[in-house]
Design a protein around this motif. Structure first.
Motif, PDB file in Angstrom:
ATOM      1  N   HIS A 183      -6.763  18.782  13.552  1.00 45.13           N
ATOM      2  CA  HIS A 183      -7.396  17.951  14.576  1.00 45.13           C
ATOM      3  C   HIS A 183      -6.355  17.192  15.388  1.00 45.13           C
ATOM      4  CE1 HIS A 183     -11.353  18.792  12.902  1.00 45.13           C
ATOM      5  NE2 HIS A 183     -10.867  18.509  11.707  1.00 45.13           N
ATOM      6  N   GLY A 184      -5.197  17.809  15.600  1.00 45.62           N
ATOM      7  CA  GLY A 184      -4.141  17.155  16.358  1.00 45.62           C
ATOM      8  C   GLY A 184      -3.066  16.572  15.451  1.00 45.62           C
ATOM      9  N   SER A 185      -2.220  15.747  16.010  1.00 48.18           N
ATOM     10  CA  SER A 185      -1.109  15.179  15.243  1.00 48.18           C
ATOM     11  C   SER A 185      -1.491  13.833  14.631  1.00 48.18           C
ATOM     12  CB  SER A 185       0.118  15.004  16.140  1.00 48.18           C
ATOM     13  OG  SER A 185      -0.155  14.104  17.193  1.00 48.18           O
ATOM     14  N   ARG A 186      -0.863  13.523  13.486  1.00 44.83           N
ATOM     15  CA  ARG A 186      -1.077  12.249  12.802  1.00 44.83           C
ATOM     16  C   ARG A 186       0.271  11.581  12.580  1.00 44.83           C
ATOM     17  NH1 ARG A 186      -3.946  13.285   7.320  1.00 44.83           N
ATOM     18  NH2 ARG A 186      -2.063  14.536   7.061  1.00 44.83           N
ATOM     19  N   LYS A 187       0.297  10.260  12.694  1.00 44.08           N
ATOM     20  CA  LYS A 187       1.513   9.510  12.437  1.00 44.08           C
ATOM     21  C   LYS A 187       1.563   9.148  10.956  1.00 44.08           C
ATOM     22  CE  LYS A 187       4.403   5.858  14.387  1.00 44.08           C
ATOM     23  NZ  LYS A 187       4.490   4.801  15.433  1.00 44.08           N
ATOM     24  N   ILE A 188       2.531   9.702  10.245  1.00 46.48           N
ATOM     25  CA  ILE A 188       2.670   9.484   8.808  1.00 46.48           C
ATOM     26  C   ILE A 188       3.696   8.386   8.568  1.00 46.48           C
ATOM     27  CG2 ILE A 188       3.220  10.542   6.600  1.00 46.48           C
ATOM     28  CD1 ILE A 188       0.729  11.660   7.909  1.00 46.48           C
ATOM     29  N   CYS A 189       3.361   7.430   7.700  1.00 45.49           N
ATOM     30  CA  CYS A 189       4.237   6.290   7.398  1.00 45.49           C
ATOM     31  C   CYS A 189       4.673   6.346   5.950  1.00 45.49           C
ATOM     32  CB  CYS A 189       3.512   4.969   7.659  1.00 45.49           C
ATOM     33  SG  CYS A 189       2.734   4.859   9.286  1.00 45.49           S
ATOM     34  N   ARG A 190       5.917   6.029   5.706  1.00 51.35           N
ATOM     35  CA  ARG A 190       6.412   5.941   4.329  1.00 51.35           C
ATOM     36  C   ARG A 190       7.369   4.764   4.217  1.00 51.35           C
ATOM     37  NH1 ARG A 190       8.880  10.527   6.333  1.00 51.35           N
ATOM     38  NH2 ARG A 190       7.243  11.797   5.405  1.00 51.35           N
ATOM     39  N   ARG A 191       7.397   4.153   3.039  1.00 54.09           N
ATOM     40  CA  ARG A 191       8.284   3.021   2.801  1.00 54.09           C
ATOM     41  C   ARG A 191       9.688   3.534   2.515  1.00 54.09           C
ATOM     42  NH1 ARG A 191       6.527  -1.386  -1.626  1.00 54.09           N
ATOM     43  NH2 ARG A 191       7.958  -0.295  -2.984  1.00 54.09           N
ATOM     44  N   THR A 192      10.694   2.880   3.075  1.00 48.50           N
ATOM     45  CA  THR A 192      12.063   3.355   2.920  1.00 48.50           C
ATOM     46  C   THR A 192      12.806   2.710   1.756  1.00 48.50           C
ATOM     47  OG1 THR A 192      12.697   1.744   4.615  1.00 48.50           O
ATOM     48  CG2 THR A 192      12.363   4.004   5.331  1.00 48.50           C
ATOM     49  N   TYR A 193      12.399   1.499   1.351  1.00 52.35           N
ATOM     50  CA  TYR A 193      13.100   0.795   0.288  1.00 52.35           C
ATOM     51  C   TYR A 193      12.102   0.155  -0.675  1.00 52.35           C
ATOM     52  CZ  TYR A 193      17.134   1.265   3.361  1.00 52.35           C
ATOM     53  OH  TYR A 193      18.127   1.774   4.160  1.00 52.35           O
ATOM     54  N   ASP A 194      12.579  -0.130  -1.894  1.00 53.12           N
ATOM     55  CA  ASP A 194      11.752  -0.771  -2.908  1.00 53.12           C
ATOM     56  C   ASP A 194      12.205  -2.202  -3.191  1.00 53.12           C
ATOM     57  OD1 ASP A 194      10.070   1.596  -3.728  1.00 53.12           O
ATOM     58  OD2 ASP A 194      12.061   2.397  -4.110  1.00 53.12           O
ATOM     59  N   SER A 195      13.459  -2.510  -2.893  1.00 49.34           N
ATOM     60  CA  SER A 195      13.989  -3.858  -3.099  1.00 49.34           C
ATOM     61  C   SER A 195      14.912  -4.214  -1.947  1.00 49.34           C
ATOM     62  CB  SER A 195      14.775  -3.947  -4.420  1.00 49.34           C
ATOM     63  OG  SER A 195      13.971  -3.624  -5.523  1.00 49.34           O
ATOM     64  N   ILE A 196      14.974  -5.500  -1.647  1.00 51.05           N
ATOM     65  CA  ILE A 196      15.879  -5.992  -0.616  1.00 51.05           C
ATOM     66  C   ILE A 196      16.807  -7.037  -1.237  1.00 51.05           C
ATOM     67  CG2 ILE A 196      16.063  -7.242   1.569  1.00 51.05           C
ATOM     68  CD1 ILE A 196      13.365  -6.140   2.337  1.00 51.05           C
ATOM     69  N   VAL A 197      18.092  -6.894  -0.998  1.00 48.63           N
ATOM     70  CA  VAL A 197      19.086  -7.854  -1.485  1.00 48.63           C
ATOM     71  C   VAL A 197      19.848  -8.394  -0.283  1.00 48.63           C
ATOM     72  CG1 VAL A 197      21.169  -8.183  -2.850  1.00 48.63           C
ATOM     73  CG2 VAL A 197      19.334  -6.727  -3.719  1.00 48.63           C
ATOM     74  N   ILE A 198      19.861  -9.711  -0.149  1.00 51.51           N
ATOM     75  CA  ILE A 198      20.616 -10.358   0.925  1.00 51.51           C
ATOM     76  C   ILE A 198      21.891 -10.932   0.322  1.00 51.51           C
ATOM     77  CG2 ILE A 198      20.605 -12.168   2.665  1.00 51.51           C
ATOM     78  CD1 ILE A 198      17.567 -11.960   2.726  1.00 51.51           C
ATOM     79  N   LEU A 216       0.825  -1.205   0.000  1.00 54.18           N
ATOM     80  CA  LEU A 216       0.000   0.000   0.000  1.00 54.18           C
ATOM     81  C   LEU A 216       0.862   1.258   0.000  1.00 54.18           C
ATOM     82  CD1 LEU A 216      -2.956   0.970   0.154  1.00 54.18           C
ATOM     83  CD2 LEU A 216      -2.736   0.968   2.634  1.00 54.18           C
ATOM     84  N   LEU A 217       2.007   1.209   0.680  1.00 55.48           N
ATOM     85  CA  LEU A 217       2.897   2.363   0.768  1.00 55.48           C
ATOM     86  C   LEU A 217       3.854   2.431  -0.419  1.00 55.48           C
ATOM     87  CD1 LEU A 217       3.792   2.231   4.577  1.00 55.48           C
ATOM     88  CD2 LEU A 217       2.138   3.730   3.446  1.00 55.48           C
ATOM     89  N   ASN A 218       3.537   1.710  -1.476  1.00 53.28           N
ATOM     90  CA  ASN A 218       4.420   1.620  -2.634  1.00 53.28           C
ATOM     91  C   ASN A 218       4.787   2.975  -3.210  1.00 53.28           C
ATOM     92  OD1 ASN A 218       5.727   0.252  -4.929  1.00 53.28           O
ATOM     93  ND2 ASN A 218       4.013   1.072  -6.098  1.00 53.28           N
ATOM     94  N   SER A 219       3.817   3.892  -3.280  1.00 51.34           N
ATOM     95  CA  SER A 219       4.096   5.151  -3.974  1.00 51.34           C
ATOM     96  C   SER A 219       3.723   6.389  -3.192  1.00 51.34           C
ATOM     97  CB  SER A 219       3.339   5.171  -5.299  1.00 51.34           C
ATOM     98  OG  SER A 219       1.948   5.186  -5.061  1.00 51.34           O
ATOM     99  N   ALA A 220       3.099   6.230  -2.038  1.00 53.49           N
ATOM    100  CA  ALA A 220       2.664   7.411  -1.308  1.00 53.49           C
ATOM    101  C   ALA A 220       2.681   7.148   0.195  1.00 53.49           C
ATOM    102  CB  ALA A 220       1.257   7.822  -1.745  1.00 53.49           C
ATOM    103  N   GLU A 221       2.992   8.175   0.957  1.00 54.03           N
ATOM    104  CA  GLU A 221       2.932   8.055   2.407  1.00 54.03           C
ATOM    105  C   GLU A 221       1.484   8.143   2.865  1.00 54.03           C
ATOM    106  OE1 GLU A 221       3.890  12.678   3.531  1.00 54.03           O
ATOM    107  OE2 GLU A 221       5.551  11.317   3.137  1.00 54.03           O
ATOM    108  N   MET A 222       1.169   7.502   3.984  1.00 56.07           N
ATOM    109  CA  MET A 222      -0.194   7.480   4.512  1.00 56.07           C
ATOM    110  C   MET A 222      -0.145   7.531   6.030  1.00 56.07           C
ATOM    111  SD  MET A 222      -2.249   4.658   2.239  1.00 56.07           S
ATOM    112  CE  MET A 222      -2.387   4.812   0.463  1.00 56.07           C
ATOM    113  N   ASN A 223      -1.248   7.968   6.628  1.00 57.57           N
ATOM    114  CA  ASN A 223      -1.328   7.918   8.076  1.00 57.57           C
ATOM    115  C   ASN A 223      -1.998   6.607   8.500  1.00 57.57           C
ATOM    116  OD1 ASN A 223      -4.254   8.284   8.255  1.00 57.57           O
ATOM    117  ND2 ASN A 223      -3.894  10.413   7.690  1.00 57.57           N
TER     118      ASN A 223
END
Length: 306
Positions: free
Chosen positions: A75-90, A31-38
């Motif tokens: 209406h007060g504060s909101r916690k905004i979430c965003r994805r930090t990475y698009d791929s993971i390499v081990i 869901l957080l692929n392209s946009a930050e959300m609360n």
């Protein structure tokens, strides 16, 4: 590889893998692929209880897969979430992995549009069923539209917002947007032209005339439930903008250049796909996701830089 890459050694991967071993958390990352959300937005769209969202967000944050911050509102504060990475390499011991450090790729699910304006015939489908009511533009507002694998409309547009993941102090040398598309006719009609246009950051970069709406032969990726007398597949098309103009599949179509798009100064890149009101051929559009048609990809944005 896509966008920002999280490269970790095998010894440090346990916590990350634990965080990923959860369907709800994978849904949140998608869901957080392209946009930050609360938190409230995530809870509503995924139909997930707010306490569960909070717990899963904490796990993802601890693993370094998302970042959060508080934003003050009326209406007060909101916690905004965003994805930090698009791929993971081990990286396993002895592994030697080379990356193209001058390329950023971002894959966008076709249902993850941020704006739309469509006219019937129109509709959306997932890999399992239709979304909402066919030929009713309200279907494009259904919460599950983000899971669409095929969407179509006669006239109008859909607009996507891509994160601008270009490294700071880099110089953009080309922008490409790739998609599988075709016209939109009742059932299907291989001779049904449609002028399909792409805009980047509000700038029209050019139109391509689709020859028809393709059917009669099942799309390689189509689910079993999809009716064989409907649209089956499209053509893979590539719009690109360079320093000397804009192109479709390597053929120059306009004088619009990278400077006209003002990409470097923007946090996001708007990509609009549609049929203009004054188009010569108003034949609609089908846009295919990675589980429909013949090409296993969603919308793909490539940013080349130096």
């Amino acid at each position: 590889m896509y966008g920002k890459i999280f490269e970790i050694d095998s010894n440090d991967s346990v916590e990350v893998m634990k965080a990923l071993a959860s369907e709800p958390r994978m849904m949140i990352l998608d869901l957080l692929n392209s946009a930050e959300m609360n938190l409230n937005e995530i809870s509503e769209i995924l139909d997930m209880p707010a306490p569960s969202v909070t717990v899963n967000i904490k796990k993802l944050e601890e693993a370094g897969l998302i970042e959060t911050e508080y934003e003050t509102g009326s209406h007060g504060s909101r916690k905004i979430c965003r994805r930090t990475y698009d791929s993971i390499v081990i990286k396993f011991p002895g592994a030697n992995i080379d990356f193209d450090n001058n390329l950023v790729e971002i894959s966008m699910p076709i249902g993850n549009y941020k704006e739309f304006e469509v006219e019937p015939t129109c509709g959306l489908a997932t890999g399992k069923n239709y979304i909402g009511i066919l030929d009713d533009e309200r279907a494009f507002l259904e919460p599950e539209h983000i899971y669409a694998q095929l969407l179509w409309f006669k006239k109008g547009y859909v607009k996507y917002k891509f994160p601008n993941n270009l490294p700071s102090n880099s110089k953009l040398t080309s922008l490409e947007i790739s998609m599988e598309i075709c016209s939109e006719a009742p059932h299907y009609n291989k001779e049904f032209p449609s002028d399909i246009t792409v805009w980047i950051n509000g700038i029209e970069i050019g139109s391509w005339t689709s020859p028809g709406d393709f059917g009669g032969q099942q799309g390689k990726l189509n689910p079993e439930w999809w009716n064989p007398d409907q649209t089956q597949y499209g053509l893979l098309k590539l719009w690109s903008v360079r320093n000397d103009g804009s192109y479709i599949d390597g053929k120059k179509i306009s004088e619009i250049t990278l400077d006209d798009l003002d990409v470097m100064d923007q946090k996001f890149i708007d990509v609009k796909i549609g049929i203009k009101d004054d188009a010569k051929n108003v034949g609609g559009i089908n846009i295919f996701g990675k589980k429909f048609g013949n090409y296993e990809q969603d919308l793909l944005l490539r940013l080349r830089h130096e």
